[in-house]
Every structure is written in structure tokens, then in C-alpha cells.
Scaffold this motif. Structure first.
Motif, PDB file in Angstrom:
ATOM      1  N   GLU A 123       0.945  -8.917  14.577  1.00 36.91           N
ATOM      2  CA  GLU A 123       1.727  -7.680  14.556  1.00 36.91           C
ATOM      3  C   GLU A 123       2.409  -7.486  13.208  1.00 36.91           C
ATOM      4  O   GLU A 123       2.474  -6.378  12.670  1.00 36.91           O
ATOM      5  N   GLU A 124       2.937  -8.578  12.641  1.00 40.32           N
ATOM      6  CA  GLU A 124       3.582  -8.504  11.321  1.00 40.32           C
ATOM      7  C   GLU A 124       2.574  -8.096  10.249  1.00 40.32           C
ATOM      8  O   GLU A 124       2.881  -7.297   9.366  1.00 40.32           O
ATOM      9  N   ALA A 125       1.378  -8.650  10.338  1.00 43.89           N
ATOM     10  CA  ALA A 125       0.327  -8.303   9.370  1.00 43.89           C
ATOM     11  C   ALA A 125      -0.061  -6.831   9.492  1.00 43.89           C
ATOM     12  O   ALA A 125      -0.240  -6.147   8.479  1.00 43.89           O
ATOM     13  N   LEU A 126      -0.176  -6.346  10.710  1.00 48.70           N
ATOM     14  CA  LEU A 126      -0.517  -4.938  10.918  1.00 48.70           C
ATOM     15  C   LEU A 126       0.591  -4.017  10.390  1.00 48.70           C
ATOM     16  O   LEU A 126       0.306  -2.976   9.785  1.00 48.70           O
ATOM     17  N   LEU A 127       1.841  -4.397  10.589  1.00 46.80           N
ATOM     18  CA  LEU A 127       2.959  -3.620  10.067  1.00 46.80           C
ATOM     19  C   LEU A 127       2.956  -3.622   8.535  1.00 46.80           C
ATOM     20  O   LEU A 127       3.213  -2.590   7.908  1.00 46.80           O
ATOM     21  N   ALA A 128       2.661  -4.773   7.958  1.00 46.68           N
ATOM     22  CA  ALA A 128       2.606  -4.869   6.500  1.00 46.68           C
ATOM     23  C   ALA A 128       1.476  -4.002   5.945  1.00 46.68           C
ATOM     24  O   ALA A 128       1.647  -3.309   4.928  1.00 46.68           O
ATOM     25  N   LEU A 129       0.329  -4.019   6.591  1.00 50.03           N
ATOM     26  CA  LEU A 129      -0.792  -3.175   6.160  1.00 50.03           C
ATOM     27  C   LEU A 129      -0.463  -1.691   6.295  1.00 50.03           C
ATOM     28  O   LEU A 129      -0.810  -0.886   5.427  1.00 50.03           O
ATOM     29  N   ALA A 130       0.214  -1.340   7.365  1.00 48.84           N
ATOM     30  CA  ALA A 130       0.605   0.058   7.556  1.00 48.84           C
ATOM     31  C   ALA A 130       1.587   0.491   6.472  1.00 48.84           C
ATOM     32  O   ALA A 130       1.485   1.595   5.923  1.00 48.84           O
ATOM     33  N   ALA A 131       2.534  -0.388   6.134  1.00 48.13           N
ATOM     34  CA  ALA A 131       3.504  -0.077   5.076  1.00 48.13           C
ATOM     35  C   ALA A 131       2.801   0.059   3.728  1.00 48.13           C
ATOM     36  O   ALA A 131       3.110   0.967   2.941  1.00 48.13           O
ATOM     37  N   LYS A 132       1.838  -0.817   3.470  1.00 53.42           N
ATOM     38  CA  LYS A 132       1.063  -0.749   2.218  1.00 53.42           C
ATOM     39  C   LYS A 132       0.312   0.575   2.149  1.00 53.42           C
ATOM     40  O   LYS A 132       0.299   1.255   1.133  1.00 53.42           O
ATOM     41  N   GLY A 133      -0.315   0.970   3.241  1.00 50.83           N
ATOM     42  CA  GLY A 133      -1.047   2.230   3.278  1.00 50.83           C
ATOM     43  C   GLY A 133      -0.142   3.425   3.046  1.00 50.83           C
ATOM     44  O   GLY A 133      -0.511   4.377   2.352  1.00 50.83           O
ATOM     45  N   GLU A 134       1.070   3.363   3.597  1.00 46.67           N
ATOM     46  CA  GLU A 134       2.018   4.468   3.416  1.00 46.67           C
ATOM     47  C   GLU A 134       2.453   4.570   1.957  1.00 46.67           C
ATOM     48  O   GLU A 134       2.537   5.672   1.400  1.00 46.67           O
ATOM     49  N   VAL A 135       2.711   3.436   1.324  1.00 48.29           N
ATOM     50  CA  VAL A 135       3.099   3.433  -0.095  1.00 48.29           C
ATOM     51  C   VAL A 135       1.963   3.981  -0.950  1.00 48.29           C
ATOM     52  O   VAL A 135       2.185   4.792  -1.856  1.00 48.29           O
ATOM     53  N   GLU A 136       0.730   3.549  -0.667  1.00 52.07           N
ATOM     54  CA  GLU A 136      -0.421   4.047  -1.430  1.00 52.07           C
ATOM     55  C   GLU A 136      -0.609   5.548  -1.232  1.00 52.07           C
ATOM     56  O   GLU A 136      -0.925   6.267  -2.181  1.00 52.07           O
ATOM     57  N   GLN A 137      -0.393   6.038  -0.032  1.00 51.87           N
ATOM     58  CA  GLN A 137      -0.514   7.475   0.223  1.00 51.87           C
ATOM     59  C   GLN A 137       0.561   8.249  -0.524  1.00 51.87           C
ATOM     60  O   GLN A 137       0.293   9.298  -1.117  1.00 51.87           O
ATOM     61  N   ASN A 138       1.789   7.715  -0.537  1.00 52.36           N
ATOM     62  CA  ASN A 138       2.868   8.363  -1.295  1.00 52.36           C
ATOM     63  C   ASN A 138       2.545   8.389  -2.788  1.00 52.36           C
ATOM     64  O   ASN A 138       2.772   9.399  -3.457  1.00 52.36           O
ATOM     65  N   LEU A 139       2.015   7.280  -3.305  1.00 52.02           N
ATOM     66  CA  LEU A 139       1.636   7.229  -4.713  1.00 52.02           C
ATOM     67  C   LEU A 139       0.511   8.216  -5.004  1.00 52.02           C
ATOM     68  O   LEU A 139       0.522   8.906  -6.025  1.00 52.02           O
ATOM     69  N   ALA A 140      -0.437   8.314  -4.104  1.00 50.41           N
ATOM     70  CA  ALA A 140      -1.539   9.275  -4.276  1.00 50.41           C
ATOM     71  C   ALA A 140      -0.999  10.697  -4.328  1.00 50.41           C
ATOM     72  O   ALA A 140      -1.413  11.499  -5.167  1.00 50.41           O
ATOM     73  N   ASN A 141      -0.056  11.005  -3.454  1.00 46.97           N
ATOM     74  CA  ASN A 141       0.527  12.352  -3.443  1.00 46.97           C
ATOM     75  C   ASN A 141       1.298  12.643  -4.721  1.00 46.97           C
ATOM     76  O   ASN A 141       1.267  13.762  -5.237  1.00 46.97           O
ATOM     77  N   LEU A 142       2.001  11.635  -5.241  1.00 46.92           N
ATOM     78  CA  LEU A 142       2.765  11.812  -6.478  1.00 46.92           C
ATOM     79  C   LEU A 142       1.870  11.834  -7.713  1.00 46.92           C
ATOM     80  O   LEU A 142       2.281  12.312  -8.766  1.00 46.92           O
ATOM     81  N   SER A 143       0.672  11.290  -7.603  1.00 43.15           N
ATOM     82  CA  SER A 143      -0.199  11.106  -8.765  1.00 43.15           C
ATOM     83  C   SER A 143      -0.874  12.371  -9.258  1.00 43.15           C
ATOM     84  O   SER A 143      -1.547  12.343 -10.273  1.00 43.15           O
ATOM     85  N   PHE A 144      -0.727  13.454  -8.546  1.00 45.10           N
ATOM     86  CA  PHE A 144      -1.307  14.702  -9.034  1.00 45.10           C
ATOM     87  C   PHE A 144      -0.471  15.191 -10.206  1.00 45.10           C
ATOM     88  O   PHE A 144       0.649  15.652 -10.032  1.00 45.10           O
ATOM     89  N   CYS A 145      -1.019  15.039 -11.384  1.00 41.37           N
ATOM     90  CA  CYS A 145      -0.311  15.424 -12.607  1.00 41.37           C
ATOM     91  C   CYS A 145      -0.384  16.932 -12.799  1.00 41.37           C
ATOM     92  O   CYS A 145      -1.392  17.554 -12.477  1.00 41.37           O
ATOM     93  N   PRO A 146       0.654  17.495 -13.388  1.00 41.62           N
ATOM     94  CA  PRO A 146       0.575  18.911 -13.756  1.00 41.62           C
ATOM     95  C   PRO A 146      -0.399  19.073 -14.924  1.00 41.62           C
ATOM     96  O   PRO A 146      -0.652  18.116 -15.662  1.00 41.62           O
ATOM     97  N   PRO A 147      -0.957  20.245 -15.099  1.00 43.56           N
ATOM     98  CA  PRO A 147      -1.881  20.462 -16.229  1.00 43.56           C
ATOM     99  C   PRO A 147      -1.260  20.083 -17.580  1.00 43.56           C
ATOM    100  O   PRO A 147      -1.959  19.615 -18.473  1.00 43.56           O
ATOM    101  N   SER A 148       0.054  20.230 -17.701  1.00 45.14           N
ATOM    102  CA  SER A 148       0.704  19.879 -18.962  1.00 45.14           C
ATOM    103  C   SER A 148       0.591  18.387 -19.262  1.00 45.14           C
ATOM    104  O   SER A 148       0.524  17.986 -20.432  1.00 45.14           O
ATOM    105  N   ARG A 149       0.536  17.539 -18.233  1.00 42.20           N
ATOM    106  CA  ARG A 149       0.391  16.093 -18.452  1.00 42.20           C
ATOM    107  C   ARG A 149      -1.002  15.787 -18.977  1.00 42.20           C
ATOM    108  O   ARG A 149      -1.178  14.967 -19.883  1.00 42.20           O
TER     109      ARG A 149
END
Length: 148
Positions: A6-32
Motif C-alpha cells: 500500500e505504501e508503494a502504491l501511494l508513493a507511485l501515485a504521488a510520483k505520478g501526480e508530481v510528474e503530471q503537475n510538472l507536465a502541466n507547468l512545462s508548457f512554455c510560452p512562445p516567448s520562452r
């Protein structure tokens, strides 16, 4: 009390959430993307400048790289290097080879053949390649994060 599974599954879920947040933030504006493209285009164009101005341009390019890194850190909290492990290397290294070739060609035409106009044309081409390469790199990076 939770089990190790259960701890491993929670850790994997947290990792996936962080990666999804990073993916959402990673869209650079055209100026970048344009900022990156301008830096590599300026580098390719430097051989067209007279010697003293060339060193000033190189100092400005280095300062620009520093500012781009700070921009990314402010936006994302981290700077993600282009040579990171993963499929983005399939963009980074061919771009490095192509941009190096454009720089060497620019150097040859400006310094050896005394035709600086060709260097400026190569700088304009480099801007387009740099912009498109940056967009492609971002697309692959976000796709990789979303796949995890």
C-alpha cells in the motif's frame, strides 16, 4: 497500519501526480521558445561582428542563458537541462550537431571568406531551427511525463 504494498502504491501515485503537475507547468510560452532561439541565433551570427563586438555579444549571450535559467526556475521551481535522460535526447543531440554546423559555416563565411551577410542569413535560419527544436523538445518532454 499500512502494508509495504500500500505504501508503494501511494508513493507511485504521488510520483505520478508530481510528474503530471510538472507536465502541466512545462508548457512554455512562445516567448520562452523565442528566447532560446534568439540565443542560438545570436551565437551563430557572432562571427559577422568585428572582433571587439564579438566578445561583447558573447558576454550578452552568456548573460541571456543565465536569465533563461532563472526564468525557468521561477516558473517551474527547477531548470530542466536539455540533455536529460530520455527521448528528448533525440532532439537535443541532433540539434547540437546541426547548430554546431551552422556556427562553423557562419565562421567560415565571415572570417575566412569575408562574407558576413551569409552569417546573418544563417543566424536567421538558426532562429527558426532553434524555435522549432525548442517546441519539439517540449512536446516530447511533456509526452514522456504524461506516459509515466
Amino acid at each position: 497500519m499500512s502494508t509495504p504494498k500500500e505504501e508503494a502504491l501511494l508513493a507511485l501515485a504521488a510520483k505520478g501526480e508530481v510528474e503530471q503537475n510538472l507536465a502541466n507547468l512545462s508548457f512554455c510560452p512562445p516567448s520562452r521558445h523565442a528566447a532560446f532561439a534568439a540565443v542560438v541565433a545570436a551565437l551563430v551570427g557572432t562571427p559577422a561582428f568585428p572582433q571587439p563586438l564579438r566578445f561583447t555579444a558573447l558576454a550578452l549571450i552568456i548573460a541571456s542563458v543565465y536569465l533563461i535559467v532563472r526564468w525557468d526556475k521561477r516558473r517551474l521551481g527547477v531548470f530542466i537541462r536539455g540533455d536529460r535522460r530520455g527521448k528528448t535526447r533525440m532532439v537535443t543531440f541532433p540539434m547540437l550537431v546541426l547548430l554546431s554546423g551552422l556556427y562553423l559555416t557562419s565562421y567560415y563565411f565571415s572570417i575566412v571568406r569575408k562574407e558576413p551577410g551569409i552569417s546573418l542569413a544563417l543566424a536567421a535560419l538558426t532562429f527558426i531551427i532553434g524555435y522549432l527544436g525548442s517546441v519539439l523538445w517540449q512536446h516530447i518532454f511533456v509526452r514522456e511525463l504524461n506516459a509515466c
